[in-house]
Motif scaffolding. Structure first.
Motif, PDB file in Angstrom:
ATOM      1  N   GLY A  77       1.952  -1.440  -9.176  1.00 17.45           N
ATOM      2  CA  GLY A  77       1.609  -1.250  -7.770  1.00 17.45           C
ATOM      3  C   GLY A  77       2.809  -0.807  -6.976  1.00 17.45           C
ATOM      4  N   GLY A  78       2.566  -0.525  -5.710  1.00 15.04           N
ATOM      5  CA  GLY A  78       3.655  -0.104  -4.840  1.00 15.04           C
ATOM      6  C   GLY A  78       3.128   0.360  -3.502  1.00 15.04           C
ATOM      7  N   TYR A  79       4.025   0.875  -2.678  1.00 18.18           N
ATOM      8  CA  TYR A  79       3.677   1.298  -1.333  1.00 18.18           C
ATOM      9  C   TYR A  79       3.081   2.706  -1.318  1.00 18.18           C
ATOM     10  CZ  TYR A  79       6.434  -2.611   0.490  1.00 18.18           C
ATOM     11  OH  TYR A  79       6.909  -3.863   0.788  1.00 18.18           O
ATOM     12  N   LEU A  80       2.209   2.941  -0.365  1.00 16.34           N
ATOM     13  CA  LEU A  80       1.695   4.280  -0.128  1.00 16.34           C
ATOM     14  C   LEU A  80       2.793   5.154   0.470  1.00 16.34           C
ATOM     15  CD1 LEU A  80      -1.031   2.608  -0.267  1.00 16.34           C
ATOM     16  CD2 LEU A  80      -1.954   4.313   1.313  1.00 16.34           C
ATOM     17  N   GLU A  81       2.834   6.400   0.043  1.00 14.99           N
ATOM     18  CA  GLU A  81       3.710   7.379   0.665  1.00 14.99           C
ATOM     19  C   GLU A  81       3.024   7.936   1.915  1.00 14.99           C
ATOM     20  OE1 GLU A  81       6.690   7.969  -0.205  1.00 14.99           O
ATOM     21  OE2 GLU A  81       6.802   7.099  -2.215  1.00 14.99           O
ATOM     22  N   PRO A  82       3.782   8.479   2.869  1.00 16.40           N
ATOM     23  CA  PRO A  82       3.158   9.064   4.071  1.00 16.40           C
ATOM     24  C   PRO A  82       2.125  10.122   3.713  1.00 16.40           C
ATOM     25  CG  PRO A  82       5.534   8.886   4.358  1.00 16.40           C
ATOM     26  CD  PRO A  82       5.260   8.529   2.920  1.00 16.40           C
ATOM     27  N   GLY A  83       0.931  10.011   4.297  1.00 17.50           N
ATOM     28  CA  GLY A  83      -0.141  10.960   4.055  1.00 17.50           C
ATOM     29  C   GLY A  83      -0.923  10.742   2.774  1.00 17.50           C
ATOM     30  N   GLU A  88      -4.905   7.813  -4.541  1.00 20.57           N
ATOM     31  CA  GLU A  88      -3.807   8.667  -4.987  1.00 20.57           C
ATOM     32  C   GLU A  88      -2.556   7.836  -5.266  1.00 20.57           C
ATOM     33  OE1 GLU A  88      -4.902  12.787  -2.525  1.00 20.57           O
ATOM     34  OE2 GLU A  88      -3.530  11.301  -1.676  1.00 20.57           O
ATOM     35  N   ALA A  89      -2.287   6.898  -4.385  1.00 16.89           N
ATOM     36  CA  ALA A  89      -1.112   6.043  -4.574  1.00 16.89           C
ATOM     37  C   ALA A  89      -1.254   5.193  -5.833  1.00 16.89           C
ATOM     38  CB  ALA A  89      -0.918   5.148  -3.354  1.00 16.89           C
ATOM     39  N   ALA A  90      -2.447   4.652  -6.067  1.00 17.51           N
ATOM     40  CA  ALA A  90      -2.663   3.823  -7.260  1.00 17.51           C
ATOM     41  C   ALA A  90      -2.482   4.637  -8.533  1.00 17.51           C
ATOM     42  CB  ALA A  90      -4.055   3.198  -7.200  1.00 17.51           C
ATOM     43  N   GLU A  93       1.298   5.327  -8.908  1.00 14.33           N
ATOM     44  CA  GLU A  93       2.077   4.144  -9.280  1.00 14.33           C
ATOM     45  C   GLU A  93       1.817   3.733 -10.728  1.00 14.33           C
ATOM     46  OE1 GLU A  93       4.401   2.477  -7.843  1.00 14.33           O
ATOM     47  OE2 GLU A  93       4.390   3.266  -5.801  1.00 14.33           O
ATOM     48  N   LEU A  94       0.568   3.817 -11.171  1.00 17.97           N
ATOM     49  CA  LEU A  94       0.265   3.449 -12.555  1.00 17.97           C
ATOM     50  C   LEU A  94       1.035   4.338 -13.517  1.00 17.97           C
ATOM     51  CD1 LEU A  94      -1.403   1.791 -14.597  1.00 17.97           C
ATOM     52  CD2 LEU A  94      -3.175   3.565 -14.430  1.00 17.97           C
ATOM     53  N   LEU A  95       1.048   5.638 -13.254  1.00 15.95           N
ATOM     54  CA  LEU A  95       1.744   6.565 -14.138  1.00 15.95           C
ATOM     55  C   LEU A  95       3.252   6.376 -14.064  1.00 15.95           C
ATOM     56  CD1 LEU A  95       1.503   8.906 -16.123  1.00 15.95           C
ATOM     57  CD2 LEU A  95       1.533  10.475 -14.170  1.00 15.95           C
ATOM     58  N   GLU A  96       3.787   6.244 -12.855  1.00 17.25           N
ATOM     59  CA  GLU A  96       5.233   6.081 -12.702  1.00 17.25           C
ATOM     60  C   GLU A  96       5.746   4.832 -13.401  1.00 17.25           C
ATOM     61  OE1 GLU A  96       5.898   8.114  -8.265  1.00 17.25           O
ATOM     62  OE2 GLU A  96       6.211   5.964  -8.571  1.00 17.25           O
TER      63      GLU A  96
END
Length: 201
Positions: A77-83, A88-90, A93-96
């Motif tokens: 998990g992690g924070y959403l980026e602007p926009g 998309e964030a999930a 983050e899963l891939l990263e």
């Protein structure tokens, strides 16, 4: 009954992109005004209950600063980026964080972190049939040491029950994910056991 109303807001601290603190003037439903209501402004975040094709839960043996000297099993998990939207964030983050990707995403919940002070909104997802993705892996900006592990259901439940000071979003995400998995399996079992409907002539 009326919702609380923000009369004014004043920034009192802008530490970095992860934390701003404001003083709000808030009017209650009875008309009373509280002049020094503290508000914490931090980015919305995602937390993922990720399950691979063997039914194991992906996560990390790690420590976080607020956990002191305790270690626990935490989800990606992690924070959403602007926009960026939560899904998309999930996916990012899963891939990263794990090198895994999924094509089956189920939203679990959207929850405010603190009912009175804000502190960001959490978006929780279940990612099914996760598998390693070939090709370059995006760089993660995590600063803590973490060891990727795959736990079966009984191992996950034991890890959650036996660890002190686990962050609430971790517990919530895994609990909601397991409950959703149980519902999916119950529905599949019901369908498998149901007699076929009579064929229409």
């Amino acid at each position: 009954m009326k919702p609380l109303e923000t009369v004014s807001r004043t920034e009192i601290l802008a530490l970095n992109k992860f934390l701003r603190v404001e003083r709000h003037e808030v009017r209650l439903s009875n008309g009373r005004v509280i002049p020094d209501w503290g508000w914490i402004d931090s980015p919305d975040y995602v937390t993922i209950c990720a399950v691979d094709r063997e039914g194991r839960f992906l996560g990390f043996h790690q420590a976080k600063y607020a956990m002191g000297d305790h270690f626990g099993f935490g989800p990606p998990g992690g924070y959403l980026e602007p926009g960026e939207n939560p899904l998309e964030a999930a996916q990012r983050e899963l891939l990263e964080e794990t090198g895994y990707a999924s094509e089956r995403w189920i939203p679990l919940a959207q929850c405010v972190s603190d009912a009175n002070r804000g502190n960001g909104t959490g978006h929780f997802f279940l990612a099914l049939d996760c598998a390693p993705k070939s090709g370059p892996r995006p760089a993660s900006d995590d600063v803590e040491d973490a060891e990727l592990r795959r736990l079966d259901r009984s191992e996950l439940e034991a890890a959650l029950a036996g660890a002190p000071a686990l962050p609430a979003p971790w517990l919530l995400c895994f609990t909601l994910g397991m409950r959703q998995l149980d519902a999916i399996r119950a529905k599949a079992a019901h369908r498998a056991g149901s007699p076929r409907a009579p064929r229409k002539l």
